[in-house]
Design a protein around this motif. Structure first.
Motif, PDB file in Angstrom:
ATOM      1  N   LYS A 257     -36.495  -4.391 -36.493  1.00 37.02           N
ATOM      2  CA  LYS A 257     -35.566  -3.708 -37.090  1.00 37.02           C
ATOM      3  C   LYS A 257     -34.746  -4.185 -38.386  1.00 37.02           C
ATOM      4  CE  LYS A 257     -32.848  -1.208 -34.805  1.00 37.02           C
ATOM      5  NZ  LYS A 257     -31.889  -0.598 -33.508  1.00 37.02           N
ATOM      6  N   TYR A 258     -34.542  -5.739 -38.349  1.00 37.05           N
ATOM      7  CA  TYR A 258     -33.879  -6.468 -39.418  1.00 37.05           C
ATOM      8  C   TYR A 258     -34.816  -6.711 -40.499  1.00 37.05           C
ATOM      9  CZ  TYR A 258     -35.726 -11.005 -38.527  1.00 37.05           C
ATOM     10  OH  TYR A 258     -36.261 -12.138 -38.127  1.00 37.05           O
ATOM     11  N   ARG A 259     -36.081  -6.793 -40.333  1.00 38.75           N
ATOM     12  CA  ARG A 259     -37.055  -6.704 -41.521  1.00 38.75           C
ATOM     13  C   ARG A 259     -37.315  -5.458 -42.198  1.00 38.75           C
ATOM     14  NH1 ARG A 259     -41.122 -10.559 -37.974  1.00 38.75           N
ATOM     15  NH2 ARG A 259     -40.188 -12.538 -38.212  1.00 38.75           N
ATOM     16  N   SER A 260     -36.772  -4.580 -41.809  1.00 33.22           N
ATOM     17  CA  SER A 260     -36.722  -3.276 -42.697  1.00 33.22           C
ATOM     18  C   SER A 260     -35.672  -3.236 -43.694  1.00 33.22           C
ATOM     19  CB  SER A 260     -36.453  -1.903 -41.750  1.00 33.22           C
ATOM     20  OG  SER A 260     -37.530  -1.953 -40.665  1.00 33.22           O
ATOM     21  N   PHE A 261     -34.967  -4.356 -43.736  1.00 29.68           N
ATOM     22  CA  PHE A 261     -33.778  -4.390 -44.760  1.00 29.68           C
ATOM     23  C   PHE A 261     -33.801  -5.632 -45.482  1.00 29.68           C
ATOM     24  CE2 PHE A 261     -32.409  -1.608 -41.456  1.00 29.68           C
ATOM     25  CZ  PHE A 261     -31.940  -0.695 -42.154  1.00 29.68           C
ATOM     26  N   ASP A 262     -33.167  -5.775 -46.729  1.00 31.01           N
ATOM     27  CA  ASP A 262     -33.176  -6.782 -47.457  1.00 31.01           C
ATOM     28  C   ASP A 262     -32.189  -7.775 -47.259  1.00 31.01           C
ATOM     29  OD1 ASP A 262     -35.699  -6.461 -49.293  1.00 31.01           O
ATOM     30  OD2 ASP A 262     -34.408  -4.391 -50.013  1.00 31.01           O
ATOM     31  N   ALA A 263     -30.998  -7.173 -46.581  1.00 33.79           N
ATOM     32  CA  ALA A 263     -29.894  -8.023 -46.458  1.00 33.79           C
ATOM     33  C   ALA A 263     -28.967  -7.274 -45.317  1.00 33.79           C
ATOM     34  CB  ALA A 263     -28.895  -8.492 -47.585  1.00 33.79           C
ATOM     35  N   VAL A 264     -27.959  -8.062 -44.592  1.00 38.37           N
ATOM     36  CA  VAL A 264     -27.097  -7.389 -43.526  1.00 38.37           C
ATOM     37  C   VAL A 264     -25.953  -7.902 -43.922  1.00 38.37           C
ATOM     38  CG1 VAL A 264     -26.785  -7.462 -41.228  1.00 38.37           C
ATOM     39  CG2 VAL A 264     -29.074  -7.564 -42.010  1.00 38.37           C
ATOM     40  N   LEU A 265     -24.959  -7.098 -43.835  1.00 37.16           N
ATOM     41  CA  LEU A 265     -23.569  -7.485 -43.951  1.00 37.16           C
ATOM     42  C   LEU A 265     -22.839  -7.147 -42.613  1.00 37.16           C
ATOM     43  CD1 LEU A 265     -20.914  -8.040 -45.579  1.00 37.16           C
ATOM     44  CD2 LEU A 265     -20.503  -5.329 -45.636  1.00 37.16           C
ATOM     45  N   ALA A 266     -22.325  -8.375 -42.091  1.00 37.95           N
ATOM     46  CA  ALA A 266     -21.721  -8.426 -40.632  1.00 37.95           C
ATOM     47  C   ALA A 266     -20.303  -8.293 -40.855  1.00 37.95           C
ATOM     48  CB  ALA A 266     -22.242  -9.587 -39.948  1.00 37.95           C
ATOM     49  N   MET A 267     -19.589  -7.958 -39.643  1.00 39.13           N
ATOM     50  CA  MET A 267     -17.994  -7.691 -39.894  1.00 39.13           C
ATOM     51  C   MET A 267     -17.298  -9.216 -39.646  1.00 39.13           C
ATOM     52  SD  MET A 267     -17.386  -4.897 -40.943  1.00 39.13           S
ATOM     53  CE  MET A 267     -18.726  -4.800 -42.049  1.00 39.13           C
ATOM     54  N   TYR A 268     -18.167 -10.088 -38.933  1.00 30.14           N
ATOM     55  CA  TYR A 268     -17.018 -11.248 -38.786  1.00 30.14           C
ATOM     56  C   TYR A 268     -18.283 -12.410 -38.579  1.00 30.14           C
ATOM     57  CZ  TYR A 268     -17.823 -10.082 -33.892  1.00 30.14           C
ATOM     58  OH  TYR A 268     -18.276  -9.747 -32.623  1.00 30.14           O
ATOM     59  N   HIS A 269     -17.885 -13.778 -38.579  1.00 30.43           N
ATOM     60  CA  HIS A 269     -18.439 -14.929 -38.700  1.00 30.43           C
ATOM     61  C   HIS A 269     -19.588 -15.193 -37.710  1.00 30.43           C
ATOM     62  CE1 HIS A 269     -19.175 -19.391 -38.012  1.00 30.43           C
ATOM     63  NE2 HIS A 269     -18.858 -19.418 -39.465  1.00 30.43           N
ATOM     64  N   ASP A 270     -19.068 -15.131 -36.456  1.00 33.58           N
ATOM     65  CA  ASP A 270     -20.152 -15.110 -35.314  1.00 33.58           C
ATOM     66  C   ASP A 270     -21.033 -14.210 -35.136  1.00 33.58           C
ATOM     67  OD1 ASP A 270     -18.854 -17.662 -35.018  1.00 33.58           O
ATOM     68  OD2 ASP A 270     -18.563 -17.399 -32.790  1.00 33.58           O
ATOM     69  N   GLN A 271     -20.566 -12.819 -35.483  1.00 32.81           N
ATOM     70  CA  GLN A 271     -21.593 -11.652 -35.477  1.00 32.81           C
ATOM     71  C   GLN A 271     -22.799 -11.769 -36.445  1.00 32.81           C
ATOM     72  OE1 GLN A 271     -20.472  -7.785 -37.508  1.00 32.81           O
ATOM     73  NE2 GLN A 271     -20.475  -6.691 -35.258  1.00 32.81           N
ATOM     74  N   GLY A 272     -22.560 -12.595 -37.305  1.00 34.76           N
ATOM     75  CA  GLY A 272     -23.663 -12.694 -38.162  1.00 34.76           C
ATOM     76  C   GLY A 272     -24.205 -13.826 -38.207  1.00 34.76           C
ATOM     77  N   LEU A 273     -23.709 -15.097 -37.991  1.00 36.71           N
ATOM     78  CA  LEU A 273     -24.063 -16.397 -38.077  1.00 36.71           C
ATOM     79  C   LEU A 273     -24.937 -16.604 -36.645  1.00 36.71           C
ATOM     80  CD1 LEU A 273     -22.569 -16.514 -40.407  1.00 36.71           C
ATOM     81  CD2 LEU A 273     -22.067 -18.851 -40.106  1.00 36.71           C
ATOM     82  N   ALA A 274     -24.139 -16.223 -35.543  1.00 37.41           N
ATOM     83  CA  ALA A 274     -24.953 -16.643 -34.299  1.00 37.41           C
ATOM     84  C   ALA A 274     -26.430 -16.098 -34.286  1.00 37.41           C
ATOM     85  CB  ALA A 274     -24.109 -16.020 -33.198  1.00 37.41           C
TER      86      ALA A 274
END
Length: 363
Positions: A257-274
């Motif tokens: 799934k994530y490899r279908s996109f060039d980037a991801v915008l998460a809403m908060y720190h741990d949602q994206g960084l974990a």
């Protein structure tokens, strides 16, 4: 504009010297051929680094200088901010190590703004200790935003996975009140431009995560997706930016799934960084997107628990160096292309006459 054969001047701030900062810096520069690729400029202390290189049995020689302008290609340059001996207490933040972290960051940033260095790579800092000594920001991002008078975007990157966060160092209880339609639109635009300009992706595809579990389940578990996130995505999509979502965060970070996109915008720190640190921890680089200057750092902290044990892995710091160099070259190439592109000629719409051509004589 720097020529294509320009050897990039990489400024390095040392972070907290009682953590693993000096160790990973020196390990990253230990290869004798490293200066063939770029010119390192460390903002630190010669005596401190000599002391620590002996602990880690590293064979490096430094070119001591008083300011970045004196840096020489082919050498590991050290802007000698402190000429006295430093008291090293590996594994414990001290007032002395915190002060030098601040002084190093400020000196390196000043050199960056004066274009005495081309990019800046920052070693890990102890935010809490720095704030106790008057540093006003809970991290590098806020500091650079103030210095450059422009909003940045915390952006964690590798070759295959790139994750930005809409909010970063704030309590979870404050996340919902710190997102808005306009803010998300602005951040996606910054992310889109960064991917084009700095990462050479011509038509980026950006995934946007929802705030709530299951992206709100149609309003059952929160309305932020319906009222804020989805309208922001639609408005940008209607204007040509390839933004998609909001996607449920719990199932998004599957490779297919994530490899279908060039980037991801998460809403908060741990949602994206974990998930980012779980998937690509040693390769990850923290890049502050949207700023006029280029700054990267490794995606880990001071690691006091392993400081002085000669086990710190320098891979993320090396990735930070080479990412900064790559972004610098991509940005220069993009700016060159934009400055030399052909400009469209004005056409007089009402009669179809090209204004650039001379009018034909009546006779």
């Amino acid at each position: 504009m720097s020529p294509k054969n320009h050897k990039v001047r990489v400024g390095i701030s040392i972070g907290d010297f009682n953590g693993i900062g000096p160790e990973i810096i020196m390990k990253s520069l230990a290869d004798k051929t490293i200066t063939d690729f770029f010119t390192p400029v460390i903002f630190g202390s010669g005596k401190l680094f000599t002391y620590q290189k002996n602990i880690f049995k590293l064979n490096l020689n430094f070119n001591y200088i008083n300011e970045a302008l004196q840096a020489q290609a082919g050498k590991i340059n050290m802007v000698n901010l402190v000429k006295e001996n430093s008291t090293v207490e590996l594994g414990i933040p001290t007032e002395e190590s915190t002060k030098m972290a601040i002084d190093s960051l400020e000196a390196a940033t000043e050199a960056l703004m004066k274009e005495e260095i081309d990019v800046l790579v920052t070693a890990p800092i102890n935010k809490d200790e720095m704030m106790k000594m008057g540093f006003k920001h809970a991290g590098h991002t806020g500091y650079f935003e103030e210095k450059f008078n422009k909003k940045g975007l915390m952006f964690l990157v590798t070759e295959d996975l790139k994750v930005a966060v809409s909010t970063h160092h704030i309590p979870i209880a404050q996340v919902a009140e710190n997102i808005s339609k306009e803010k998300i639109k602005k951040q996606i635009r910054v992310l889109n431009q960064t991917l084009i300009e700095d990462f050479n992706i011509q038509k980026p595809k950006i995934a946007v995560l929802g705030l709530n579990p299951h992206s709100g389940d149609g309003g059952v578990i929160g309305n932020e997706e319906i009222e804020i996130i989805a309208p922001a995505i639609k408005e940008l999509s209607d204007n040509g930016i390839l933004a998609f979502g909001p996607f449920p965060a719990d199932s998004f970070f599957q490779p297919n799934k994530y490899r279908s996109f060039d980037a991801v915008l998460a809403m908060y720190h741990d949602q994206g960084l974990a998930p980012f640190k779980t998937l690509v921890y040693e390769e990850g680089v923290n890049y502050t997107a949207g700023l006029p200057f280029i700054r990267t750092s490794p995606d880990h902290g001071t690691a006091y628990d392993i400081a002085g044990k000669n086990v710190a892995n320098e891979q993320s710091f090396m990735e930070a160096i080479f990412t900064a160099i790559k972004v610098y070259k991509n940005r220069n190439e993009y700016n060159d292309l934009m400055s030399t592109r052909l400009q469209p000629r004005k056409i007089v719409i009402d009669n179809g006459i090209d204004e650039d051509l001379p009018e034909e004589s009546e006779d």
